[in-house]
Design a protein around this motif. Structure first.
Motif, PDB file in Angstrom:
ATOM      1  N   LEU A 200       0.841  -1.199   0.000  1.00  0.00           N
ATOM      2  CA  LEU A 200       0.000   0.000   0.000  1.00  0.00           C
ATOM      3  C   LEU A 200       0.874   1.246   0.000  1.00  0.00           C
ATOM      4  CD1 LEU A 200      -2.915  -0.751   2.504  1.00  0.00           C
ATOM      5  CD2 LEU A 200      -3.192   0.074   0.171  1.00  0.00           C
ATOM      6  N   ASN A 201       0.656   2.122  -0.949  1.00  0.00           N
ATOM      7  CA  ASN A 201       1.384   3.384  -1.013  1.00  0.00           C
ATOM      8  C   ASN A 201       0.406   4.528  -0.771  1.00  0.00           C
ATOM      9  OD1 ASN A 201       3.795   2.029  -1.742  1.00  0.00           O
ATOM     10  ND2 ASN A 201       3.116   1.959  -3.873  1.00  0.00           N
ATOM     11  N   ASP A 202       0.596   5.228   0.325  1.00  0.00           N
ATOM     12  CA  ASP A 202      -0.302   6.309   0.732  1.00  0.00           C
ATOM     13  C   ASP A 202       0.452   7.637   0.647  1.00  0.00           C
ATOM     14  OD1 ASP A 202      -2.263   7.884   1.812  1.00  0.00           O
ATOM     15  OD2 ASP A 202      -2.356   6.882   3.748  1.00  0.00           O
ATOM     16  N   VAL A 203       0.061   8.497  -0.298  1.00  0.00           N
ATOM     17  CA  VAL A 203       0.775   9.758  -0.523  1.00  0.00           C
ATOM     18  C   VAL A 203      -0.109  10.932  -0.111  1.00  0.00           C
ATOM     19  CG1 VAL A 203       1.929  11.226  -2.206  1.00  0.00           C
ATOM     20  CG2 VAL A 203       2.015   8.733  -2.455  1.00  0.00           C
ATOM     21  N   ASN A 204       0.380  11.734   0.835  1.00  0.00           N
ATOM     22  CA  ASN A 204      -0.303  12.966   1.234  1.00  0.00           C
ATOM     23  C   ASN A 204       0.415  14.150   0.607  1.00  0.00           C
ATOM     24  OD1 ASN A 204      -2.562  12.590   3.291  1.00  0.00           O
ATOM     25  ND2 ASN A 204      -0.987  11.238   4.113  1.00  0.00           N
ATOM     26  N   PHE A 205      -0.320  14.973  -0.104  1.00  0.00           N
ATOM     27  CA  PHE A 205       0.263  16.164  -0.714  1.00  0.00           C
ATOM     28  C   PHE A 205       0.085  17.341   0.249  1.00  0.00           C
ATOM     29  CE2 PHE A 205      -1.243  13.341  -4.056  1.00  0.00           C
ATOM     30  CZ  PHE A 205      -0.097  13.177  -4.821  1.00  0.00           C
ATOM     31  N   GLU A 206       1.191  17.906   0.699  1.00  0.00           N
ATOM     32  CA  GLU A 206       1.147  18.909   1.770  1.00  0.00           C
ATOM     33  C   GLU A 206       0.644  20.267   1.297  1.00  0.00           C
ATOM     34  OE1 GLU A 206       1.578  18.102   4.844  1.00  0.00           O
ATOM     35  OE2 GLU A 206       2.141  16.038   4.351  1.00  0.00           O
ATOM     36  N   ARG A 207       1.019  20.669   0.094  1.00  0.00           N
ATOM     37  CA  ARG A 207       0.654  22.009  -0.386  1.00  0.00           C
ATOM     38  C   ARG A 207      -0.402  21.913  -1.482  1.00  0.00           C
ATOM     39  NH1 ARG A 207       5.696  25.106  -2.413  1.00  0.00           N
ATOM     40  NH2 ARG A 207       5.614  23.378  -3.888  1.00  0.00           N
ATOM     41  N   GLU A 208      -1.227  22.930  -1.563  1.00  0.00           N
ATOM     42  CA  GLU A 208      -2.284  22.937  -2.583  1.00  0.00           C
ATOM     43  C   GLU A 208      -1.698  22.896  -3.995  1.00  0.00           C
ATOM     44  OE1 GLU A 208      -5.284  25.879  -2.217  1.00  0.00           O
ATOM     45  OE2 GLU A 208      -5.635  25.504  -0.083  1.00  0.00           O
ATOM     46  N   ASP A 209      -0.517  23.508  -4.150  1.00  0.00           N
ATOM     47  CA  ASP A 209       0.129  23.513  -5.471  1.00  0.00           C
ATOM     48  C   ASP A 209       0.485  22.101  -5.935  1.00  0.00           C
ATOM     49  OD1 ASP A 209      -0.073  26.218  -5.396  1.00  0.00           O
ATOM     50  OD2 ASP A 209       2.027  26.608  -4.936  1.00  0.00           O
ATOM     51  N   ASP A 210       0.657  21.197  -4.946  1.00  0.00           N
ATOM     52  CA  ASP A 210       1.078  19.837  -5.266  1.00  0.00           C
ATOM     53  C   ASP A 210      -0.084  18.846  -5.330  1.00  0.00           C
ATOM     54  OD1 ASP A 210       3.724  20.644  -5.308  1.00  0.00           O
ATOM     55  OD2 ASP A 210       4.017  20.255  -3.178  1.00  0.00           O
ATOM     56  N   TYR A 211      -1.297  19.319  -5.063  1.00  0.00           N
ATOM     57  CA  TYR A 211      -2.429  18.397  -5.020  1.00  0.00           C
ATOM     58  C   TYR A 211      -2.538  17.614  -6.331  1.00  0.00           C
ATOM     59  CZ  TYR A 211      -4.379  20.261  -0.651  1.00  0.00           C
ATOM     60  OH  TYR A 211      -4.574  20.614   0.662  1.00  0.00           O
ATOM     61  N   TRP A 212      -3.060  16.414  -6.184  1.00  0.00           N
ATOM     62  CA  TRP A 212      -3.190  15.496  -7.312  1.00  0.00           C
ATOM     63  C   TRP A 212      -4.430  15.844  -8.123  1.00  0.00           C
ATOM     64  CZ3 TRP A 212      -5.468   9.992  -7.101  1.00  0.00           C
ATOM     65  CH2 TRP A 212      -5.130   9.273  -8.247  1.00  0.00           C
ATOM     66  N   LYS A 213      -4.242  16.150  -9.385  1.00  0.00           N
ATOM     67  CA  LYS A 213      -5.355  16.522 -10.254  1.00  0.00           C
ATOM     68  C   LYS A 213      -5.600  15.405 -11.258  1.00  0.00           C
ATOM     69  CE  LYS A 213      -4.206  21.431  -9.856  1.00  0.00           C
ATOM     70  NZ  LYS A 213      -3.786  22.655 -10.579  1.00  0.00           N
ATOM     71  N   ILE A 214      -6.805  14.812 -11.201  1.00  0.00           N
ATOM     72  CA  ILE A 214      -7.139  13.716 -12.109  1.00  0.00           C
ATOM     73  C   ILE A 214      -8.655  13.642 -12.285  1.00  0.00           C
ATOM     74  CG2 ILE A 214      -7.230  11.952 -10.282  1.00  0.00           C
ATOM     75  CD1 ILE A 214      -5.892  10.051 -12.356  1.00  0.00           C
ATOM     76  N   ASN A 215      -9.075  13.314 -13.483  1.00  0.00           N
ATOM     77  CA  ASN A 215     -10.508  13.189 -13.803  1.00  0.00           C
ATOM     78  C   ASN A 215     -11.301  14.435 -13.405  1.00  0.00           C
ATOM     79  OD1 ASN A 215      -9.812  10.645 -14.620  1.00  0.00           O
ATOM     80  ND2 ASN A 215     -10.701   9.594 -12.864  1.00  0.00           N
ATOM     81  N   ASN A 216     -10.717  15.590 -13.640  1.00  0.00           N
ATOM     82  CA  ASN A 216     -11.357  16.889 -13.335  1.00  0.00           C
ATOM     83  C   ASN A 216     -11.620  17.098 -11.848  1.00  0.00           C
ATOM     84  OD1 ASN A 216     -11.497  17.661 -16.098  1.00  0.00           O
ATOM     85  ND2 ASN A 216     -13.310  16.356 -16.351  1.00  0.00           N
ATOM     86  N   LYS A 217     -10.911  16.331 -10.997  1.00  0.00           N
ATOM     87  CA  LYS A 217     -11.032  16.520  -9.549  1.00  0.00           C
ATOM     88  C   LYS A 217      -9.653  16.748  -8.945  1.00  0.00           C
ATOM     89  CE  LYS A 217     -15.288  13.925  -8.632  1.00  0.00           C
ATOM     90  NZ  LYS A 217     -15.915  12.859  -7.800  1.00  0.00           N
ATOM     91  N   ILE A 218      -9.661  17.356  -7.761  1.00  0.00           N
ATOM     92  CA  ILE A 218      -8.403  17.640  -7.067  1.00  0.00           C
ATOM     93  C   ILE A 218      -8.387  16.872  -5.745  1.00  0.00           C
ATOM     94  CG2 ILE A 218      -6.967  19.430  -5.996  1.00  0.00           C
ATOM     95  CD1 ILE A 218      -8.172  21.428  -7.968  1.00  0.00           C
ATOM     96  N   TYR A 219      -7.293  16.167  -5.486  1.00  0.00           N
ATOM     97  CA  TYR A 219      -7.169  15.366  -4.263  1.00  0.00           C
ATOM     98  C   TYR A 219      -5.894  15.725  -3.511  1.00  0.00           C
ATOM     99  CZ  TYR A 219     -10.696  12.416  -6.521  1.00  0.00           C
ATOM    100  OH  TYR A 219     -11.832  11.954  -7.132  1.00  0.00           O
ATOM    101  N   SER A 220      -6.003  15.723  -2.188  1.00  0.00           N
ATOM    102  CA  SER A 220      -4.824  15.974  -1.359  1.00  0.00           C
ATOM    103  C   SER A 220      -4.148  14.662  -0.960  1.00  0.00           C
ATOM    104  CB  SER A 220      -5.218  16.734  -0.094  1.00  0.00           C
ATOM    105  OG  SER A 220      -6.107  15.963   0.697  1.00  0.00           O
ATOM    106  N   ARG A 221      -4.743  13.557  -1.375  1.00  0.00           N
ATOM    107  CA  ARG A 221      -4.216  12.254  -0.969  1.00  0.00           C
ATOM    108  C   ARG A 221      -4.434  11.225  -2.079  1.00  0.00           C
ATOM    109  NH1 ARG A 221      -5.900   9.664   4.869  1.00  0.00           N
ATOM    110  NH2 ARG A 221      -4.345   7.994   4.976  1.00  0.00           N
TER     111      ARG A 221
END
Length: 358
Positions: free
Chosen positions: A228-249
């Motif tokens: 299991l790989n669990d990635v938390n993005f600390e800054r909003e600039d680094d948030y994960w953007k996929i399928n027109n959604k934004i995720y912090s994790r």
């Protein structure tokens, strides 16, 4: 009489490998191979111009006869981009032939006073690289295969780019996204399923760097066959953007479903730093779709720091680990699994970079 002989074979294998399971399903010839290994041989590959990273990997892979390794690693098709270029294809066929010859040389376990080197293989890799840069991609990383010290992982990656090994390992991959901040992974109902698929991966699996950094002692049995790989993005600039959604994790679950053999890469050598966290391997990996488990075959050890060093190989023969060093003249006996783990206060466990299961 044949039945009694088989029972005797199984009994003797269990004595040497008490952790083996479903031995009764193994073929007679495979049982005999396990019992008739020559462990006190001199493997005839010697160091020349920083060749230890290639030599150690070849010994790790080829120290005993293995049809799966031979058929997948040495007989797989060439990638289409190379297959369509006659000049590159000609060089690649020579690389394949050289690897097949090295396999026969090492796996035969024949003693010889003659010294053998991987010079021809490295010359071919250099030639292949020059032609690839000329005809396919001028931005390809330029490695001096004839003299530079590199990692075994670099050599494997080069082979992975030449040959197609996708059918050696099947992995189930599930990817979720969420915005819940917590130490524990949230309930699946609170996760957005991004993708789910079975992939035919090559045989190399890399441990997530965070798992190595965050664990002074990392037990492979806790992360394989499920990682299991669990990635938390600390800054909003680094948030994960996929399928027109934004995720912090981002949460990824990888499950190894089946494999003929697996090389687990431990990324210790970072820019300006080497990680000495202890990694303790399993003696075996049970996989959902495998008829038989796969077992610890060999380990590659890096002696040195991030600025440089030397690679050696430990290989398992009749339940005992032996050390191969392309500078030494002789193979050295280390001991059983427990003795290998305890050797010099866990020296090998702190310095292993690649672990092979077959």
């Amino acid at each position: 009489m044949g039945y009694e002989k088989r029972l005797e074979l199984i009994k003797n294998v269990k004595k040497i490998y008490p952790y083996y399971t479903n031995i009764n399903l193994m073929k007679k010839k495979d049982l005999e191979k396990l019992l008739n290994k020559n462990c006190n041989n001199d493997i005839i590959l010697h160091n020349i111009n920083n060749s230890c990273y290639i030599d150690s990997l070849l010994i790790a892979l080829f120290n005993t006869e293995n049809n799966d390794i031979y058929n997948i690693l040495l007989n797989s098709p060439v990638s289409p981009i190379i297959n369509n270029n006659k000049i590159l294809l000609s060089i690649v066929n020579k690389i394949r032939k050289e690897l097949q010859d090295i396999y026969k040389l090492i796996s035969s376990n024949n003693k010889s006073d003659k010294k053998f080197y991987c010079t021809d293989l490295r010359k071919l890799l250099n030639e292949y690289q020059k032609k690839y840069i000329k005809y396919i991609n001028k931005n390809k990383e330029n490695i001096n295969w004839l003299s530079e010290q590199s990692e075994p992982f670099t050599f494997i990656n080069e082979l992975n780019s030449i040959f197609e090994y996708e059918n050696s390992t099947e992995i189930n991959k599930i990817l979720w996204g969420c915005n819940i901040k917590s130490k524990n992974i949230p309930n699946k109902k609170k996760l957005d399923l991004i993708s789910k698929s079975n992939i035919k991966n090559n045989f190399v699996i890399t441990i997530d760097i965070d798992k190595l950094i965050n664990n002074k002692i990392l037990y492979l049995k806790k992360i394989f066959p499920i990682q299991l790989n669990d990635v938390n993005f600390e800054r909003e600039d680094d948030y994960w953007k996929i399928n027109n959604k934004i995720y912090s994790r981002k949460i990824e679950k990888l499950t190894i479903l089946s494999s003929k053999f697996i090389l687990i890469h431990i990324p210790r050598l970072l820019p300006g730093k080497k990680l000495y966290n202890i990694v303790i391997p399993n003696l075996k990996l049970k996989l959902k779709k495998n008829k038989l488990a796969i077992y610890l075959k060999s380990m590659i050890i890096h002696i040195g720091d991030d600025m440089g060093g030397h690679y050696i190989c430990l290989y398992n023969c009749n339940g005992i680990f032996y050390k191969y060093d392309d500078i030494d003249k002789n193979i050295k006996k280390i001991g059983n699994f427990e003795e290998m783990c305890k050797y010099k206060n866990g020296f090998y466990l702190k310095n292993c970079t690649d672990i092979l299961y077959t």
